[in-house]
Scaffold this active site. Sequence first.
Site, PDB file in Angstrom:
ATOM      1  N   CYS A  29      42.136  76.770  12.355  1.00 48.54           N
ATOM      2  CA  CYS A  29      43.230  75.799  12.484  1.00 48.54           C
ATOM      3  C   CYS A  29      44.513  76.531  12.112  1.00 48.54           C
ATOM      4  CB  CYS A  29      42.974  74.621  11.545  1.00 48.54           C
ATOM      5  SG  CYS A  29      44.322  73.427  11.537  1.00 48.54           S
ATOM      6  N   CYS A  71      57.878  71.424   9.552  1.00 55.14           N
ATOM      7  CA  CYS A  71      57.815  70.674  10.809  1.00 55.14           C
ATOM      8  C   CYS A  71      59.031  69.763  10.890  1.00 55.14           C
ATOM      9  CB  CYS A  71      56.536  69.843  10.876  1.00 55.14           C
ATOM     10  SG  CYS A  71      56.334  68.980  12.466  1.00 55.14           S
ATOM     11  N   GLU A  85      50.245  78.195   6.422  1.00 53.58           N
ATOM     12  CA  GLU A  85      48.837  77.998   6.110  1.00 53.58           C
ATOM     13  C   GLU A  85      47.980  78.109   7.350  1.00 53.58           C
ATOM     14  OE1 GLU A  85      48.262  74.136   4.505  1.00 53.58           O
ATOM     15  OE2 GLU A  85      49.957  74.347   3.136  1.00 53.58           O
ATOM     16  N   ASN A 111      44.284  61.733   4.705  1.00 57.56           N
ATOM     17  CA  ASN A 111      44.054  62.576   3.524  1.00 57.56           C
ATOM     18  C   ASN A 111      45.234  62.391   2.595  1.00 57.56           C
ATOM     19  OD1 ASN A 111      41.634  64.026   4.273  1.00 57.56           O
ATOM     20  ND2 ASN A 111      42.889  65.012   5.833  1.00 57.56           N
ATOM     21  N   CYS A 146      46.845  69.837   6.555  1.00 56.82           N
ATOM     22  CA  CYS A 146      47.983  70.694   6.842  1.00 56.82           C
ATOM     23  C   CYS A 146      49.175  70.450   5.925  1.00 56.82           C
ATOM     24  CB  CYS A 146      48.409  70.548   8.303  1.00 56.82           C
ATOM     25  SG  CYS A 146      48.719  68.867   8.794  1.00 56.82           S
ATOM     26  N   SER A 149      48.879  62.808  19.252  1.00 53.10           N
ATOM     27  CA  SER A 149      48.875  62.015  18.022  1.00 53.10           C
ATOM     28  C   SER A 149      49.523  60.665  18.290  1.00 53.10           C
ATOM     29  CB  SER A 149      49.645  62.756  16.930  1.00 53.10           C
ATOM     30  OG  SER A 149      48.970  63.940  16.585  1.00 53.10           O
ATOM     31  N   LEU A 150      48.711  59.610  18.396  1.00 56.05           N
ATOM     32  CA  LEU A 150      49.261  58.274  18.682  1.00 56.05           C
ATOM     33  C   LEU A 150      49.607  57.529  17.396  1.00 56.05           C
ATOM     34  CD1 LEU A 150      47.291  56.480  21.533  1.00 56.05           C
ATOM     35  CD2 LEU A 150      49.559  57.505  21.607  1.00 56.05           C
ATOM     36  N   HIS A 151      48.603  57.296  16.581  1.00 58.60           N
ATOM     37  CA  HIS A 151      48.741  56.690  15.252  1.00 58.60           C
ATOM     38  C   HIS A 151      49.150  55.217  15.242  1.00 58.60           C
ATOM     39  CE1 HIS A 151      48.238  60.784  14.214  1.00 58.60           C
ATOM     40  NE2 HIS A 151      49.492  61.126  14.053  1.00 58.60           N
ATOM     41  N   GLY A 198      53.567  72.305  11.765  1.00 57.35           N
ATOM     42  CA  GLY A 198      54.493  72.439  12.886  1.00 57.35           C
ATOM     43  C   GLY A 198      54.087  71.637  14.108  1.00 57.35           C
ATOM     44  N   GLU A 199      55.045  71.528  15.035  1.00 58.35           N
ATOM     45  CA  GLU A 199      54.793  70.860  16.308  1.00 58.35           C
ATOM     46  C   GLU A 199      54.642  71.955  17.369  1.00 58.35           C
ATOM     47  OE1 GLU A 199      53.950  68.091  17.808  1.00 58.35           O
ATOM     48  OE2 GLU A 199      54.280  69.149  19.688  1.00 58.35           O
ATOM     49  N   CYS A 202      52.831  62.813   6.611  1.00 55.09           N
ATOM     50  CA  CYS A 202      52.374  64.199   6.749  1.00 55.09           C
ATOM     51  C   CYS A 202      53.110  65.123   5.785  1.00 55.09           C
ATOM     52  CB  CYS A 202      52.586  64.654   8.196  1.00 55.09           C
ATOM     53  SG  CYS A 202      52.170  66.386   8.469  1.00 55.09           S
ATOM     54  N   CYS A 252      56.801  62.831  10.689  1.00 59.43           N
ATOM     55  CA  CYS A 252      55.788  61.766  10.575  1.00 59.43           C
ATOM     56  C   CYS A 252      55.670  61.399   9.090  1.00 59.43           C
ATOM     57  CB  CYS A 252      54.443  62.233  11.132  1.00 59.43           C
ATOM     58  SG  CYS A 252      54.578  62.724  12.868  1.00 59.43           S
TER      59      CYS A 252
HETATM   60  N1  SAH Z   1      52.476  68.257  15.239  1.00 57.76           N
HETATM   61  C1  SAH Z   1      51.144  68.138  15.767  1.00 57.76           C
HETATM   62  C2  SAH Z   1      50.091  68.786  14.872  1.00 57.76           C
HETATM   63  C3  SAH Z   1      49.985  68.106  13.547  1.00 57.76           C
HETATM   64  S1  SAH Z   1      48.522  68.315  12.580  1.00 57.76           S
HETATM   65  C4  SAH Z   1      50.809  66.667  15.973  1.00 57.76           C
HETATM   66  O1  SAH Z   1      51.599  65.816  15.590  1.00 57.76           O
HETATM   67  O2  SAH Z   1      49.759  66.380  16.552  1.00 57.76           O
HETATM   68  C5  SAH Z   1      47.211  67.557  13.457  1.00 57.76           C
HETATM   69  C6  SAH Z   1      46.929  66.094  13.138  1.00 57.76           C
HETATM   70  O3  SAH Z   1      46.766  65.855  11.737  1.00 57.76           O
HETATM   71  C7  SAH Z   1      48.028  65.186  13.631  1.00 57.76           C
HETATM   72  O4  SAH Z   1      47.434  64.095  14.316  1.00 57.76           O
HETATM   73  C8  SAH Z   1      48.662  64.726  12.331  1.00 57.76           C
HETATM   74  O5  SAH Z   1      49.321  63.503  12.482  1.00 57.76           O
HETATM   75  C9  SAH Z   1      47.459  64.670  11.413  1.00 57.76           C
HETATM   76  N2  SAH Z   1      47.790  64.637   9.980  1.00 57.76           N
HETATM   77  C10 SAH Z   1      48.864  65.160   9.360  1.00 57.76           C
HETATM   78  N3  SAH Z   1      48.825  64.892   8.033  1.00 57.76           N
HETATM   79  C11 SAH Z   1      47.708  64.196   7.810  1.00 57.76           C
HETATM   80  C12 SAH Z   1      47.120  63.615   6.640  1.00 57.76           C
HETATM   81  N4  SAH Z   1      47.679  63.730   5.438  1.00 57.76           N
HETATM   82  N5  SAH Z   1      45.945  62.963   6.777  1.00 57.76           N
HETATM   83  C13 SAH Z   1      45.352  62.867   7.990  1.00 57.76           C
HETATM   84  N6  SAH Z   1      45.862  63.377   9.122  1.00 57.76           N
HETATM   85  C14 SAH Z   1      47.036  64.028   9.041  1.00 57.76           C
END
Ligand code: SAH
Length: 374
Positions: free
Chosen positions: A113, A120, A100, A300, A343, A224-226, A169-170, A127, A124
């Site tokens: 994007c 991936c 995508e 999302n 994504c 991406s910390l989270h 993907g990463e 995701c 996570c």
């Molecule tokens: N692998 C990379 C890119 C991922 S996509 C990474 O981990 O950063 C970019 C961002 O979108 C990341 O911070 C990911 O955690 C976040 N993301 C993925 N799915 C999501 C969702 N359903 N809702 C909100 N953010 C999301």
Amino acid sequence: MVAFSSGEQPMRAFLDVPDDELKSWLAQQGQPPMRARQIRRWLLQARAETFEQMTDLPQALRLELPRTYSLFGTRIDRALHATDGTNKLLLRLDDENLIECVLLHEEDRHTACISTQVGCGMGCVFCASGLNGVARNLTPGEILEQLIRLRNLLPDTQRLTHVVVMGMGEPLANLDALLAALAVTTDRHGLGLSARHITISTVGLPAKMRRLAELKKQYHLAVSLHAPNDALRTRIVPTNEKTGLSEILAAADDFYAQTGRQVTYEYVLLGGLNDRLEQAEELARLLRGRQAHINLIPFNDVEGLPYRRPAQGAVTDFVNRLRRQGLVVHVRKRKGADIDAACGQLRRSALSSAVPASSGGDLVPLGIPPLTRT
Ligand code: SAH
């Protein structure tokens, strides 16, 4: 299906053909090496979609090229246009895998994007991209082609201005291919974008972050910390078990020291899991003293996953608590919600059903509607 030339060899996607190979093929056709740059200019800059459109090439060459190479290695499987203008493409690769990419519009900005892998491997928990693991890395040509496909959706008067490597993907797990694609993206004979307008988002792979830092490119890094501590982060981002926050922050500090580019920290807000005010305080303590910029992303929804988007009030309280501690905070706006723009979601719904991925919204097959934004 893989395209075959008359000799039953799979056709090579043009962007993945090395320069020396192309030049020796051109020599066999009795053509000078400068044709290579001429063809690339048509594809990268003049928006040609077929070899036939490359009108300053000799006719015999225009006929011969598609017998050996396919100009694009991907096919547009589905093209969606959201009510807010966001475009999304589901691209089919030559091995039938799907990826995508998305084009977001915000005033004069047109941001692509893009994905770097099929699926991936980071896992996570919230995701959609990683739910079935990773199938393979994308090639440099497949990464670049997403940008060309998206750019070609824009009217001639508009250009791509920004890239975020935040699709499937990463990116740092496929760093060599990404760097090769970005070299063309930033080349003035390529797509001509500024490195400062390209953001690479990573789960946090310290060794790769350091390698990227050493290149001293002006790419913008987002991490991406989270979560504000290792125990919670390991629950949300399983790779954290091996890396740990302190290693990641040290590598991010190193990136800033080497490039002078401020790092952004992404934090997906998951209702009831990482959105409490104590967690905002803990995050502020973790990042204190850094030139940090925080990008909060309200979750999302992903069908089938038990996580939820926090209420708007909870998001505002979290933001205010961080700001009171002196941090620079942005909340990511939701775009393309009616076309599964987050994504991995469109691919997932395309894999699990034959019907269009989204419910509601104005799903419009592209190619038909012109973009209405100016
Ligand atoms: N692998 C990379 C890119 C991922 S996509 C990474 O981990 O950063 C970019 C961002 O979108 C990341 O911070 C990911 O955690 C976040 N993301 C993925 N799915 C999501 C969702 N359903 N809702 C909100 N953010 C999301």
